[in-house]
Design a protein around this motif. Sequence first.
Motif, short mmCIF file in Angstrom:
data_model
loop_
_atom_site.label_atom_id
_atom_site.label_comp_id
_atom_site.label_asym_id
_atom_site.label_seq_id
_atom_site.Cartn_x
_atom_site.Cartn_y
_atom_site.Cartn_z
N ASP A 7 37.53 49.55 40.65
CA ASP A 7 38.55 49.13 41.63
C ASP A 7 38.61 47.61 41.73
OD1 ASP A 7 39.16 51.76 42.14
OD2 ASP A 7 38.36 51.78 44.18
N CYS A 8 37.46 46.98 41.78
CA CYS A 8 37.42 45.51 41.91
C CYS A 8 38.06 44.83 40.70
CB CYS A 8 35.99 45.02 42.11
SG CYS A 8 35.36 45.36 43.75
N GLU A 9 37.77 45.32 39.53
CA GLU A 9 38.37 44.74 38.32
C GLU A 9 39.88 44.88 38.35
OE1 GLU A 9 36.63 46.18 34.69
OE2 GLU A 9 34.60 45.71 35.38
N ARG A 10 40.35 46.03 38.80
CA ARG A 10 41.79 46.29 38.85
C ARG A 10 42.47 45.42 39.89
NH1 ARG A 10 44.26 49.64 42.21
NH2 ARG A 10 42.36 50.71 42.76
N ILE A 11 41.90 45.32 41.08
CA ILE A 11 42.54 44.60 42.18
C ILE A 11 42.34 43.09 42.07
CG2 ILE A 11 42.47 44.25 44.68
CD1 ILE A 11 41.77 47.27 44.88
N ALA A 12 41.17 42.64 41.63
CA ALA A 12 40.86 41.21 41.62
C ALA A 12 41.76 40.40 40.71
CB ALA A 12 39.40 40.98 41.25
N ASP A 13 42.25 40.98 39.63
CA ASP A 13 43.13 40.28 38.69
C ASP A 13 42.54 38.91 38.34
OD1 ASP A 13 45.22 39.72 37.02
OD2 ASP A 13 46.69 39.47 38.61
N GLN A 14 41.30 38.95 37.91
CA GLN A 14 40.52 37.73 37.60
C GLN A 14 41.22 36.82 36.61
OE1 GLN A 14 37.30 37.69 39.14
NE2 GLN A 14 37.37 35.54 38.68
N ASN A 15 41.85 37.38 35.59
CA ASN A 15 42.51 36.54 34.57
C ASN A 15 43.63 35.70 35.17
OD1 ASN A 15 40.82 37.42 32.53
ND2 ASN A 15 42.20 39.09 31.95
N THR A 16 44.42 36.30 36.06
CA THR A 16 45.51 35.56 36.70
C THR A 16 44.96 34.40 37.52
OG1 THR A 16 46.95 37.49 36.76
CG2 THR A 16 47.43 35.74 38.34
N LEU A 17 43.91 34.67 38.30
CA LEU A 17 43.31 33.60 39.11
C LEU A 17 42.73 32.52 38.22
CD1 LEU A 17 42.40 32.33 41.77
CD2 LEU A 17 40.33 33.74 41.62
N ASN A 18 41.96 32.90 37.22
CA ASN A 18 41.34 31.91 36.33
C ASN A 18 42.37 31.02 35.67
OD1 ASN A 18 38.82 32.95 36.94
ND2 ASN A 18 38.68 34.17 35.09
N THR A 19 43.46 31.62 35.19
CA THR A 19 44.52 30.85 34.54
C THR A 19 45.18 29.90 35.52
OG1 THR A 19 44.91 32.64 32.97
CG2 THR A 19 46.69 31.04 33.24
N ALA A 34 42.70 27.05 36.39
CA ALA A 34 42.52 26.16 35.24
C ALA A 34 43.74 25.27 35.01
CB ALA A 34 42.22 26.97 33.98
N ASN A 35 44.92 25.82 35.23
CA ASN A 35 46.16 25.05 35.01
C ASN A 35 46.63 24.29 36.24
OD1 ASN A 35 46.32 25.99 32.37
ND2 ASN A 35 47.53 27.78 32.96
N LYS A 36 45.82 24.38 37.31
CA LYS A 36 46.20 23.76 38.59
C LYS A 36 47.61 24.20 39.00
CE LYS A 36 43.08 19.84 38.02
NZ LYS A 36 42.03 20.24 38.89
N ASP A 37 47.86 25.47 38.79
CA ASP A 37 49.15 26.10 39.08
C ASP A 37 49.16 26.57 40.53
OD1 ASP A 37 51.44 27.65 39.25
OD2 ASP A 37 50.81 29.09 37.71
N ARG A 38 49.62 25.71 41.40
CA ARG A 38 49.61 25.99 42.84
C ARG A 38 50.39 27.28 43.17
NH1 ARG A 38 48.23 23.58 47.29
NH2 ARG A 38 49.52 23.78 49.13
N ALA A 39 51.56 27.43 42.58
CA ALA A 39 52.36 28.64 42.84
C ALA A 39 51.63 29.89 42.35
CB ALA A 39 53.72 28.53 42.17
N GLY A 40 50.93 29.79 41.22
CA GLY A 40 50.17 30.92 40.71
C GLY A 40 49.01 31.29 41.62
N ILE A 41 48.33 30.28 42.16
CA ILE A 41 47.22 30.52 43.08
C ILE A 41 47.75 31.18 44.35
CG2 ILE A 41 45.43 29.46 44.51
CD1 ILE A 41 45.22 27.26 42.29
#
Length: 176
Positions: free
Chosen positions: A48-60, A63-70
Amino acid sequence: MARRLFVENGFHATGIAAIAKESGVAVQQLYRDFPAKEDIIAAIVEADCERIADQNTLNTAVANKDRAGIIGWLTTTPCHKDESGDRMFLEIAAEGARNDRIRSIFQGIRDQADENISRAFAGLMDSDMVEDEHRTLAQAFMIVSFGSIFLRTLNQEPVTPASEKLITCLIESATP
């Protein structure tokens, strides 16, 4: 199968034999794979945590300092309505008050969420390091998120407007 049984019947009322029967697996095989019910809960929680956390989206986004993405990542986390998942979360929390092993699993969820959310707030504040202020915002964020889960599950009604307002306030407070 085990997840559904835990949600429907609770932790104590769900035995290994019932899980084995529902899954179509021999009890002995289930015990080989999961020596205790807590191990089944741990596997469910991890998935469940892997599915909900969406770690790749957060990491990207970080890393890109993408304020809208965060911000997008933060705003979808507490609003992720999953009735079965919400009930499972509350079942684990309640059992954690009585069972040290489940409390440890629940603490692992909290620690992972705290780390991710703290990193998100650090990213919003243009910081490469997580500091106390980011951890405080993450803790406030989790209070809103956990409270939202509790209220929407207990009252069986949406709490989205209030939770979104509080999350927006936290995000705005992280503006550099």
